[in-house]
Motif scaffolding. Structure first.
Motif, mmCIF file in Angstrom:
data_model
loop_
_atom_site.group_PDB
_atom_site.id
_atom_site.type_symbol
_atom_site.label_atom_id
_atom_site.label_comp_id
_atom_site.label_asym_id
_atom_site.label_seq_id
_atom_site.Cartn_x
_atom_site.Cartn_y
_atom_site.Cartn_z
ATOM 1 N N SER A 9 0.850 -1.187 0.000
ATOM 2 C CA SER A 9 0.000 0.000 0.000
ATOM 3 C C SER A 9 0.885 1.235 0.000
ATOM 4 O O SER A 9 1.761 1.367 0.847
ATOM 5 N N ARG A 10 0.648 2.123 -0.956
ATOM 6 C CA ARG A 10 1.450 3.356 -1.001
ATOM 7 C C ARG A 10 0.843 4.435 -0.118
ATOM 8 O O ARG A 10 1.566 5.160 0.559
ATOM 9 N N THR A 11 -0.489 4.503 -0.084
ATOM 10 C CA THR A 11 -1.128 5.590 0.670
ATOM 11 C C THR A 11 -2.158 5.103 1.710
ATOM 12 O O THR A 11 -2.954 5.892 2.199
ATOM 13 N N GLY A 12 -2.148 3.811 1.996
ATOM 14 C CA GLY A 12 -2.932 3.318 3.135
ATOM 15 C C GLY A 12 -4.257 2.648 2.815
ATOM 16 O O GLY A 12 -4.851 2.020 3.695
ATOM 17 N N THR A 13 -4.747 2.774 1.585
ATOM 18 C CA THR A 13 -6.071 2.218 1.272
ATOM 19 C C THR A 13 -6.040 0.688 1.251
ATOM 20 O O THR A 13 -6.864 0.023 1.897
ATOM 21 N N THR A 14 -5.094 0.128 0.542
ATOM 22 C CA THR A 14 -4.997 -1.344 0.457
ATOM 23 C C THR A 14 -4.589 -1.912 1.810
ATOM 24 O O THR A 14 -5.007 -3.005 2.189
ATOM 25 N N GLY A 48 3.752 4.874 -11.584
ATOM 26 C CA GLY A 48 2.934 4.578 -12.762
ATOM 27 C C GLY A 48 3.789 4.030 -13.896
ATOM 28 O O GLY A 48 3.410 3.052 -14.558
ATOM 29 N N PRO A 77 -2.624 -1.968 -4.795
ATOM 30 C CA PRO A 77 -3.334 -0.883 -5.483
ATOM 31 C C PRO A 77 -3.170 -1.077 -6.995
ATOM 32 O O PRO A 77 -2.189 -1.688 -7.433
ATOM 33 N N VAL A 78 -4.136 -0.607 -7.776
ATOM 34 C CA VAL A 78 -4.012 -0.635 -9.240
ATOM 35 C C VAL A 78 -3.141 0.542 -9.657
ATOM 36 O O VAL A 78 -3.411 1.682 -9.286
ATOM 37 N N SER A 80 -1.587 2.151 -13.185
ATOM 38 C CA SER A 80 -1.612 2.106 -14.662
ATOM 39 C C SER A 80 -2.350 0.877 -15.173
ATOM 40 O O SER A 80 -1.931 0.244 -16.146
ATOM 41 N N GLY A 81 -3.419 0.522 -14.491
ATOM 42 C CA GLY A 81 -4.231 -0.635 -14.887
ATOM 43 C C GLY A 81 -3.619 -1.969 -14.502
ATOM 44 O O GLY A 81 -4.185 -3.022 -14.813
ATOM 45 N N THR A 106 -7.333 -2.316 -4.573
ATOM 46 C CA THR A 106 -8.099 -1.083 -4.450
ATOM 47 C C THR A 106 -7.709 -0.207 -5.631
ATOM 48 O O THR A 106 -6.594 -0.299 -6.153
ATOM 49 N N GLY A 108 -8.817 3.651 -8.070
ATOM 50 C CA GLY A 108 -9.557 4.908 -8.151
ATOM 51 C C GLY A 108 -10.806 4.757 -8.991
ATOM 52 O O GLY A 108 -11.844 5.350 -8.706
ATOM 53 N N GLY A 109 -10.724 3.945 -10.063
ATOM 54 C CA GLY A 109 -11.856 3.785 -10.986
ATOM 55 C C GLY A 109 -12.484 2.420 -10.873
ATOM 56 O O GLY A 109 -12.500 1.820 -9.801
#
Ligand SMILES: Cc1cc2nc3c(=O)[nH]c(=O)nc-3n(C[C@H](O)[C@H](O)[C@H](O)COP(=O)(O)O)c2cc1C
Length: 169
Positions: A9-14, A48, A77-78, A80-81, A106, A108-109
């Motif tokens: 996780s880079r920013t905590g969401t995953t 990315g 996290p995803v 670049s797809g 996790t 964004g889209g």
């Protein structure tokens, strides 16, 4: 043996999802630490680009041996797809030790088909279950039911493996 939850996780969401999953199943978890700097605008761009080019990185030391678990739930996290470079590195280095896999991400889209196909190809095996969550759902705590279903699939697989192992004895 219970499942192992492994996430980057880079920013905590995953991380939030990975920790909630491990809590739910009451199993071990492993957070992947990237030695490459990923913070700030440059870190964002580098991340990315690295993901799009399937680049590997160098991970910090690991605590758990995935060979000792029936199923490893791999969370990323995803980017670049695709999967993040730390998760690509972990799978590349450890796939020969996996007894079973499940994937979660996790994003964004909404789009993730390529990600799970790519993870499956790299692992060389089909996942017992997959879970894709939008970051906004995670932020608003609207993912508990889907997480419970995913946890249930992991436990079913783990129990099935345990039964097979005891029959083999
Ligand atoms: C470099 C980079 C590329 C991303 N590319 C995508 C993408 O292609 N599709 C998408 O839905 N989200 C994309 N995102 C958004 C992340 O997947 C999303 O914010 C995720 O929940 C972050 O997880 P984390 O907090 O565990 O790092 C990208 C984020 C970063 C940093």
């Amino acid at each position: 043996m219970k499942p192992l939850v492994v996430f980057y996780s880079r920013t905590g969401t995953t991380k939030k999802v990975g920790e909630a999953l491990a809590d739910l199943i009451q199993c071990d978890s492993e957070e992947l630490i990237d030695t490459k700097k990923r913070t700030g605008p440059l870190g964002f761009l580098r991340s990315g680009r690295d993901a799009a080019r399937n680049k590997l990185t160098v991970l910090g030391p690991l605590i758990h041996d995935p060979a000792l678990y029936d199923v490893v739930a791999l969370g990323t996290p995803v980017w670049s797809g695709l999967m993040s470079s730390p998760m690509r590195t972990y799978i590349t280095n450890n796939k020969s030790k996996f007894n079973g896999v499940a994937f979660f991400c996790t994003q964004g889209g909404n789009e993730n088909r390529k990600l799970f196909d790519d993870m499956q190809a790299l692992c060389g095996r089909s996942p017992v279950s997959v879970l894709a969550l939008r970051a906004s759902l995670v932020k608003n705590e609207e993912y508990n039911e889907r997480l419970r279903q995913f946890a249930g699939a992991l436990q079913t697989q783990s129990d099935a493996n345990a039964a097979t192992t005891s029959e083999d004895r």
